[in-house]
Design an enzyme around this catalytic site. Structure first.
Site, PDB file in Angstrom:
ATOM      1  N   SER A  10       2.089   2.580  -1.375  1.00 18.50           N
ATOM      2  CA  SER A  10       2.938   1.627  -2.035  1.00 18.50           C
ATOM      3  C   SER A  10       3.145   1.168  -3.128  1.00 18.50           C
ATOM      4  O   SER A  10       2.368   1.650  -3.780  1.00 18.50           O
ATOM      5  CB  SER A  10       2.763  -0.229  -1.603  1.00 18.50           C
ATOM      6  N   TYR A  59      -5.354  -5.353  -3.373  1.00 17.52           N
ATOM      7  CA  TYR A  59      -4.270  -4.764  -1.650  1.00 17.52           C
ATOM      8  C   TYR A  59      -3.942  -3.024  -2.285  1.00 17.52           C
ATOM      9  O   TYR A  59      -4.185  -2.181  -2.239  1.00 17.52           O
ATOM     10  CB  TYR A  59      -3.355  -5.275  -1.457  1.00 17.52           C
ATOM     11  N   LYS A  96      -4.982   1.048  -1.466  1.00 21.91           N
ATOM     12  CA  LYS A  96      -3.615   2.149  -1.212  1.00 21.91           C
ATOM     13  C   LYS A  96      -4.024   3.257  -1.939  1.00 21.91           C
ATOM     14  O   LYS A  96      -3.912   4.087  -2.024  1.00 21.91           O
ATOM     15  CB  LYS A  96      -2.236   1.147  -1.735  1.00 21.91           C
TER      16      LYS A  96
HETATM   17  P1  NAD Z   1       2.660  -4.317   9.567  1.00 24.37           P
HETATM   18  O1  NAD Z   1       1.803  -5.148   9.950  1.00 24.37           O
HETATM   19  O2  NAD Z   1       4.381  -5.106  10.500  1.00 24.37           O
HETATM   20  O3  NAD Z   1       2.286  -2.945  10.383  1.00 24.37           O
HETATM   21  C1  NAD Z   1       1.164  -2.867  10.698  1.00 24.37           C
HETATM   22  C2  NAD Z   1       0.053  -3.049  11.816  1.00 24.37           C
HETATM   23  O4  NAD Z   1      -1.139  -2.490  11.915  1.00 24.37           O
HETATM   24  C3  NAD Z   1       0.209  -4.106  12.549  1.00 24.37           C
HETATM   25  O5  NAD Z   1       1.246  -3.797  13.649  1.00 24.37           O
HETATM   26  C4  NAD Z   1      -0.837  -4.032  12.428  1.00 24.37           C
HETATM   27  O6  NAD Z   1      -1.927  -5.150  13.541  1.00 24.37           O
HETATM   28  C5  NAD Z   1      -2.126  -3.251  12.608  1.00 24.37           C
HETATM   29  N1  NAD Z   1      -3.351  -3.406  11.762  1.00 24.37           N
HETATM   30  C6  NAD Z   1      -3.630  -3.903  10.733  1.00 24.37           C
HETATM   31  N2  NAD Z   1      -5.396  -3.357  10.670  1.00 24.37           N
HETATM   32  C7  NAD Z   1      -5.474  -2.263  11.700  1.00 24.37           C
HETATM   33  C8  NAD Z   1      -6.654  -1.974  12.142  1.00 24.37           C
HETATM   34  N3  NAD Z   1      -7.697  -1.633  11.536  1.00 24.37           N
HETATM   35  N4  NAD Z   1      -6.603  -1.340  13.602  1.00 24.37           N
HETATM   36  C9  NAD Z   1      -5.333  -1.388  13.668  1.00 24.37           C
HETATM   37  N5  NAD Z   1      -4.150  -1.747  13.747  1.00 24.37           N
HETATM   38  C10 NAD Z   1      -4.316  -2.366  12.630  1.00 24.37           C
HETATM   39  O7  NAD Z   1       3.379  -3.919   8.062  1.00 24.37           O
HETATM   40  P2  NAD Z   1       4.039  -3.559   7.590  1.00 24.37           P
HETATM   41  O8  NAD Z   1       5.165  -3.777   6.889  1.00 24.37           O
HETATM   42  O9  NAD Z   1       5.384  -2.264   8.972  1.00 24.37           O
HETATM   43  O10 NAD Z   1       3.692  -2.284   7.226  1.00 24.37           O
HETATM   44  C11 NAD Z   1       2.735  -0.917   7.582  1.00 24.37           C
HETATM   45  C12 NAD Z   1       2.038  -0.138   6.674  1.00 24.37           C
HETATM   46  O11 NAD Z   1       3.088   0.375   5.394  1.00 24.37           O
HETATM   47  C13 NAD Z   1       1.359  -1.263   5.949  1.00 24.37           C
HETATM   48  O12 NAD Z   1      -0.085  -0.045   5.555  1.00 24.37           O
HETATM   49  C14 NAD Z   1       1.606  -1.580   4.336  1.00 24.37           C
HETATM   50  O13 NAD Z   1       0.736  -2.170   4.018  1.00 24.37           O
HETATM   51  C15 NAD Z   1       2.660  -0.582   3.957  1.00 24.37           C
HETATM   52  N6  NAD Z   1       3.524  -1.005   3.374  1.00 24.37           N
HETATM   53  C16 NAD Z   1       4.389  -2.263   3.359  1.00 24.37           C
HETATM   54  C17 NAD Z   1       5.196  -2.487   2.398  1.00 24.37           C
HETATM   55  C18 NAD Z   1       5.829  -3.881   2.974  1.00 24.37           C
HETATM   56  O14 NAD Z   1       6.433  -3.870   1.983  1.00 24.37           O
HETATM   57  N7  NAD Z   1       6.225  -4.472   4.541  1.00 24.37           N
HETATM   58  C19 NAD Z   1       5.105  -1.855   0.928  1.00 24.37           C
HETATM   59  C20 NAD Z   1       4.781  -0.781   1.128  1.00 24.37           C
HETATM   60  C21 NAD Z   1       3.118  -0.674   1.735  1.00 24.37           C
HETATM   61  C1  UD1 Z   2       5.288  -8.227  -2.783  1.00 23.34           C
HETATM   62  C2  UD1 Z   2       3.717  -7.330  -3.062  1.00 23.34           C
HETATM   63  C3  UD1 Z   2       3.907  -5.922  -2.984  1.00 23.34           C
HETATM   64  C4  UD1 Z   2       4.202  -5.606  -2.182  1.00 23.34           C
HETATM   65  C5  UD1 Z   2       5.792  -5.667  -1.838  1.00 23.34           C
HETATM   66  C6  UD1 Z   2       6.276  -5.536  -0.791  1.00 23.34           C
HETATM   67  C7  UD1 Z   2       3.396  -9.307  -4.913  1.00 23.34           C
HETATM   68  C8  UD1 Z   2       2.839  -9.972  -5.575  1.00 23.34           C
HETATM   69  N1  UD1 Z   2       3.531  -8.026  -4.366  1.00 23.34           N
HETATM   70  O1  UD1 Z   2       5.505  -7.555  -4.299  1.00 23.34           O
HETATM   71  O2  UD1 Z   2       2.846  -6.051  -3.314  1.00 23.34           O
HETATM   72  O3  UD1 Z   2       4.238  -3.946  -1.813  1.00 23.34           O
HETATM   73  O4  UD1 Z   2       5.946  -7.121  -1.845  1.00 23.34           O
HETATM   74  O5  UD1 Z   2       5.490  -5.822   0.787  1.00 23.34           O
HETATM   75  O6  UD1 Z   2       3.079 -10.248  -3.546  1.00 23.34           O
HETATM   76  N2  UD1 Z   2      10.398 -14.258  -4.322  1.00 23.34           N
HETATM   77  C9  UD1 Z   2      11.134 -15.891  -4.614  1.00 23.34           C
HETATM   78  N3  UD1 Z   2      11.092 -16.036  -3.843  1.00 23.34           N
HETATM   79  C10 UD1 Z   2      10.015 -15.832  -2.185  1.00 23.34           C
HETATM   80  C11 UD1 Z   2       9.668 -15.436  -2.172  1.00 23.34           C
HETATM   81  C12 UD1 Z   2       9.624 -14.203  -3.416  1.00 23.34           C
HETATM   82  O7  UD1 Z   2      11.693 -15.697  -5.339  1.00 23.34           O
HETATM   83  O8  UD1 Z   2      10.105 -17.224  -1.969  1.00 23.34           O
HETATM   84  C13 UD1 Z   2      10.847 -13.307  -5.050  1.00 23.34           C
HETATM   85  C14 UD1 Z   2       9.293 -13.015  -5.828  1.00 23.34           C
HETATM   86  O9  UD1 Z   2       9.247 -13.361  -6.987  1.00 23.34           O
HETATM   87  C15 UD1 Z   2       9.657 -10.791  -6.639  1.00 23.34           C
HETATM   88  C16 UD1 Z   2      10.877 -11.107  -5.367  1.00 23.34           C
HETATM   89  O10 UD1 Z   2      11.349 -11.891  -5.056  1.00 23.34           O
HETATM   90  O11 UD1 Z   2      10.762 -10.834  -7.409  1.00 23.34           O
HETATM   91  C17 UD1 Z   2      10.720 -10.364  -4.104  1.00 23.34           C
HETATM   92  O12 UD1 Z   2       9.423 -10.298  -3.419  1.00 23.34           O
HETATM   93  P1  UD1 Z   2       8.790  -9.878  -2.826  1.00 23.34           P
HETATM   94  O13 UD1 Z   2       9.855 -10.262  -1.022  1.00 23.34           O
HETATM   95  O14 UD1 Z   2       7.336 -10.566  -2.160  1.00 23.34           O
HETATM   96  O15 UD1 Z   2       8.435  -8.362  -2.561  1.00 23.34           O
HETATM   97  P2  UD1 Z   2       7.143  -7.951  -4.420  1.00 23.34           P
HETATM   98  O16 UD1 Z   2       7.086  -8.928  -5.431  1.00 23.34           O
HETATM   99  O17 UD1 Z   2       8.508  -6.654  -4.866  1.00 23.34           O
END
Ligand code: NAD
Ligand code: UD1
Length: 351
Positions: free
Chosen positions: A137, A161, A165
């Site tokens: 991330s 978190y 990572k």
């Molecule tokens: P998500 O929560 O939708 O998907 C994660 C999946 O992993 C879920 O289906 C959950 O049930 C499963 N899971 C969690 N712990 C587990 C375990 N111990 N064993 C088996 N299954 C398990 O999240 P996502 O948005 O699809 O994210 C996927 C990955 O990408 C995550 O590792 C997250 O940290 C990373 N990531 C997500 C974002 C984002 O904004 N969505 C950004 C950066 C990194």
């Molecule tokens: C968040 C996580 C980050 C993660 C990323 C993607 C935090 C501090 N960081 O980041 O670790 O990698 O999501 O999953 O939670 N906002 C509003 N109103 C809302 C929600 C969000 O104004 O109700 C604003 C936030 O202040 C931010 C922007 O929208 O400026 C995006 O927010 P968000 O979607 O939570 O993503 P990140 O802040 O990038």
């Protein structure tokens, strides 16, 4: 046909990536505990397959299980070898991702994300599987001064978190070095994935009140919540609201396929790649684009800054574009359109 193991394949990014891999004809073994997802996503993936005349049922083996359980992982690798379809590579999505929760309950995050990953890497090592794409991330960069974050930007996570990572990346680096550089590893550092598959059949399914901006906007537009609170109007940005690099989840899914292809075709390596569009969008721009594209009102008001927020996070994605021969094709309007289609077709998620 190649067999890949997908951890967390029922989640938001995992499900879209599974679909992209299935389209390419791969066999998938999905392990998911469904702690933050629904197994019903599989039925939706099959449905998309049927629309396109494909039978993805034949390409998926689903195991409901937790990667913290080493015995389950071991069995998955052994069964695949017995079936003469050994696992060629892994995409590791399984993890918990809520920043606030990680601050309140760090042990849960260290145990699930780090201990779970160690189990997975141990099983891979035991059964000679050394190709992995890991969901990292942009959060690991913290709050650097640069306008565009490069892969060599200082790493400084700001919460548990983010540290999990970063730690998993470090473990993978140690494995790479200790194995005499035989592993093929890609750490994909995602920026802000949003949107949904164009079918409206799969999408993001937060089980609780969403923390992130885009799913919250969708729920406000759907009138689940009265208004969006914009966290801060006095940031040092062009309109005073925070800037992020939003990427369509299908483009992100395709980056995983490109990363696997790259690793399979090239010599052992460890890659750190920023997966974003390189385009910054402010919160106000997001709200306005969503309203305009979907012709729907998104009421909002300004609130205090959210603790731990950072004014601007935008990827320098040049290395990923060049290395993977991949580029994000879908713009902000498509992200807003597809995300809204998912919301209106599935107000109760996968239920
Ligand atoms: P998500 O929560 O939708 O998907 C994660 C999946 O992993 C879920 O289906 C959950 O049930 C499963 N899971 C969690 N712990 C587990 C375990 N111990 N064993 C088996 N299954 C398990 O999240 P996502 O948005 O699809 O994210 C996927 C990955 O990408 C995550 O590792 C997250 O940290 C990373 N990531 C997500 C974002 C984002 O904004 N969505 C950004 C950066 C990194
Ligand atoms: C968040 C996580 C980050 C993660 C990323 C993607 C935090 C501090 N960081 O980041 O670790 O990698 O999501 O999953 O939670 N906002 C509003 N109103 C809302 C929600 C969000 O104004 O109700 C604003 C936030 O202040 C931010 C922007 O929208 O400026 C995006 O927010 P968000 O979607 O939570 O993503 P990140 O802040 O990038």
């Amino acid at each position: 046909m190649t067999t890949y193991l997908i951890t967390g394949g029922c989640g938001f990014i995992g499900s879209h990536t599974c679909l992209s891999l299935l389209k390419r004809g791969h066999n998938l073994i999905i392990i998911d505990s469904n702690i933050n997802s629904s197994q019903n996503v599989l039925g939706r993936i099959y449905k998309i397959g049927h629309i396109e005349n494909n039978h993805y049922e034949n390409q998926i083996t689903f195991i409901k299980g937790d990667i913290k359980n080493y015995e389950i992982l071991k069995k998955i690798f052994i069964d695949a070898i017995h079936k003469k379809k050994p696992i060629s590579g892994v995409i590791h999505f399984a993890g918990l991702k809520a920043v606030e929760e990680s601050v309140k309950n760090p042990l849960l995050y260290w145990e699930n994300n780090v201990f779970g990953s160690i189990n997975l890497f141990k099983a891979m090592k035991s059964y000679d599987c050394n190709i992995i794409v890991f969901s990292s991330s942009a959060t690991i960069y913290g709050n650097p001064k640069e306008k565009f974050f490069r892969e060599d930007t200082t790493i400084q996570p700001m919460n548990p978190y983010g540290y999990t990572k970063f730690t998993i990346e470090k473990i993978l680096k140690d494995i790479y070095i200790s194995s005499n550089k035989e592993w093929k590893i890609a750490n994909l550092r995602y920026f802000n994935p949003i949107g949904a598959h164009e079918s409206g059949l799969i999408g993001e399914n937060p089980l609780n009140i969403p923390n992130n901006l885009f799913p919250y906007i969708c729920r406000v537009a759907y009138k689940n919540y009265k208004e969006l609170k914009i966290f801060g109007s006095d940031w040092n940005t062009y309109d005073g609201t925070c800037i992020r690099d939003y990427i369509h989840v299908v483009d992100l899914a395709e980056a995983h396929c490109a990363a696997l292809d790259y690793l399979i075709e090239n010599k052992p390596t460890i890659l750190n790649l920023n997966i974003g569009t390189g385009i910054g969008t402010s919160v106000l721009e997001m709200v306005n684009t969503f309203s305009k594209v979907n012709k729907i009102d998104v009421p909002y008001s300004f609130a205090n800054r959210r603790s731990g927020d950072v004014p601007s996070i935008v990827a320098d994605n040049k290395l990923a574009l060049k290395t993977l021969n991949w580029f994000p094709k879908r713009d902000l309007s498509e992200m807003c359109k597809d995300g809204w289609k998912w919301q209106i077709n599935n107000p109760n998620g996968y239920n």
